[in-house]
Design a protein around this motif. Structure first.
Motif, PDB file in Angstrom:
ATOM      1  N   CYS A 134       1.220  -1.443  -0.370  1.00 32.86           N
ATOM      2  CA  CYS A 134      -0.016   0.228   0.095  1.00 32.86           C
ATOM      3  C   CYS A 134       0.882   0.778   0.310  1.00 32.86           C
ATOM      4  O   CYS A 134       0.653   2.096  -0.579  1.00 32.86           O
ATOM      5  CB  CYS A 134      -0.806   0.223   1.327  1.00 32.86           C
ATOM      6  SG  CYS A 134      -2.000  -1.888   1.252  1.00 32.86           S
ATOM      7  N   CYS A 190      -2.255   6.021   0.014  1.00 32.52           N
ATOM      8  CA  CYS A 190      -3.630   6.079  -0.063  1.00 32.52           C
ATOM      9  C   CYS A 190      -3.924   6.790   1.480  1.00 32.52           C
ATOM     10  O   CYS A 190      -3.757   6.374   2.628  1.00 32.52           O
ATOM     11  CB  CYS A 190      -3.193   4.419   0.036  1.00 32.52           C
ATOM     12  SG  CYS A 190      -4.834   4.307   0.596  1.00 32.52           S
ATOM     13  N   CYS A 204      -6.177  -1.881   6.392  1.00 32.55           N
ATOM     14  CA  CYS A 204      -6.951  -1.161   4.977  1.00 32.55           C
ATOM     15  C   CYS A 204      -8.325  -0.413   6.385  1.00 32.55           C
ATOM     16  O   CYS A 204      -8.373  -1.942   5.963  1.00 32.55           O
ATOM     17  CB  CYS A 204      -7.093  -1.929   3.594  1.00 32.55           C
ATOM     18  SG  CYS A 204      -8.324  -0.688   2.501  1.00 32.55           S
ATOM     19  N   LYS A 210     -12.917  -2.519  -1.460  1.00 32.36           N
ATOM     20  CA  LYS A 210     -11.486  -2.234  -1.693  1.00 32.36           C
ATOM     21  C   LYS A 210     -11.117  -3.172  -3.448  1.00 32.36           C
ATOM     22  O   LYS A 210     -12.089  -3.368  -3.881  1.00 32.36           O
ATOM     23  CB  LYS A 210      -9.831  -2.548  -1.037  1.00 32.36           C
ATOM     24  CG  LYS A 210      -9.496  -3.963  -0.353  1.00 32.36           C
ATOM     25  CD  LYS A 210      -8.161  -4.475   0.019  1.00 32.36           C
ATOM     26  CE  LYS A 210      -8.174  -5.581   0.046  1.00 32.36           C
ATOM     27  NZ  LYS A 210      -6.707  -6.094   0.986  1.00 32.36           N
ATOM     28  N   CYS A 214      -6.198  -4.088  -5.805  1.00 31.68           N
ATOM     29  CA  CYS A 214      -5.699  -4.241  -4.326  1.00 31.68           C
ATOM     30  C   CYS A 214      -5.646  -5.817  -4.049  1.00 31.68           C
ATOM     31  O   CYS A 214      -5.341  -6.359  -2.503  1.00 31.68           O
ATOM     32  CB  CYS A 214      -6.434  -3.371  -3.482  1.00 31.68           C
ATOM     33  SG  CYS A 214      -6.104  -1.653  -3.944  1.00 31.68           S
TER      34      CYS A 214
HETATM   35  S1  SF4 Z   1      -5.514  -1.911   0.074  1.00 34.05           S
HETATM   36 FE1  SF4 Z   1      -6.058  -0.059   1.078  1.00 34.05          FE
HETATM   37  S2  SF4 Z   1      -4.958   1.085   1.979  1.00 34.05           S
HETATM   38 FE2  SF4 Z   1      -3.853  -0.663   0.582  1.00 34.05          FE
HETATM   39  S3  SF4 Z   1      -3.847   0.949  -1.425  1.00 34.05           S
HETATM   40 FE3  SF4 Z   1      -5.793  -0.421  -1.662  1.00 34.05          FE
HETATM   41  S4  SF4 Z   1      -7.015   1.114  -0.941  1.00 34.05           S
HETATM   42 FE4  SF4 Z   1      -5.242   1.386  -0.419  1.00 34.05          FE
END
Ligand code: SF4
Length: 236
Positions: A134, A190, A204, A210, A214
């Motif tokens: 992330c 992020c 997260c 998400k 991801c």
């Molecule tokens: S998993 Fe969640 S915290 Fe990680 S980059 Fe994706 S949205 Fe952002």
């Protein structure tokens, strides 16, 4: 094997994934040499030592061989892949070498479409919540229309206000994440990532919803290794 630990790629998706791998990780001499046989067949000769070491390829219409420069071999193989229609079983063999995992030809259960199943090896990867993916990977351009529509259907306006639509006239041609509505710029980190200092873990805050990019990370053990994933490097 459980379908959740493997992904299905159509022929076109497999070719795109191979191209992405080559572009993302640059020259991979050992892999490219191994791919000469399934991709170029008898047209290629791999010379291991001496003055003529390297990959030699026979001209299409002549009986002469020419040496392919190491830095041009990846592009040469990609061109051959796009110009020829390989059986899916051969594409599966190529995918297996490229993604360093088991891959085999088969049908997608939902559509009956022919393609390639790739085992992700996810069951052997254990997320240690180090936050490395992330923090370090760049996902700005990887939000999809499907993600956006999913958030609309869920009424997640907190997420939607952080997606910047890229438009060409009235047509939406892209979705950029994550956009700071206060500054009008993309966040450099992020905004959904939170650190639990007491455990030195990251999490997260939109885990259940998400973006697909991801959810899919890391696609395979190779992807994890090449992108510095803590599942492989952190032994704590
Ligand atoms: S998993 Fe969640 S915290 Fe990680 S980059 Fe994706 S949205 Fe952002």
């Amino acid at each position: 094997m459980d379908e959740k630990n493997k992904i299905f790629l159509t022929r076109q998706e497999a070719l795109r994934a191979i191209r992405l791998d080559f572009e993302q990780y640059g020259a991979q001499p050992r892999l490219f040499t191994e791919l000469c046989r399934p991709i170029l067949g008898g047209r290629a000769l791999v010379q291991k030592g001496g003055n003529h070491a390297g990959v030699w390829v026979k001209h299409r219409h002549k009986n002469k061989m020419r040496r392919i420069r190491d830095d041009a071999l990846g592009e040469y193989l990609l061109r051959a892949l796009n110009e020829n229609s390989y059986p899916v079983s051969v594409l599966a063999e190529i995918c297996s070498k490229v993604f360093e995992t088991k891959a085999y030809s088969g049908k997608q259960s939902k559509t009956g479409c022919d393609g390639i199943w790739i085992e992700t090896g996810e069951e052997s990867l254990n997320c240690r919540q180090c936050g490395s993916c992330c923090i370090n990977l760049i996902y700005h351009k990887d939000c999809t229309e499907k993600d956006y529509n999913r958030w609309i259907a869920m009424g997640r306006f907190d997420i939607l206000e952080r997606v910047k639509l890229v438009q060409y006239g009235s047509k939406i041609i892209g979705y950029r994440i994550w956009f700071n509505p206060k500054t009008g710029r993309l966040f450099s980190k992020c905004p959904w990532l939170k650190k639990d200092d007491s455990k030195n873990h990251y999490s997260c805050t939109i885990h259940d919803v998400k973006p697909e990019i991801c959810r899919q990370y890391p696609l395979t053990g190779k992807h994890a290794e090449m992108t510095g994933c803590g599942m492989l490097t952190d032994t704590s």
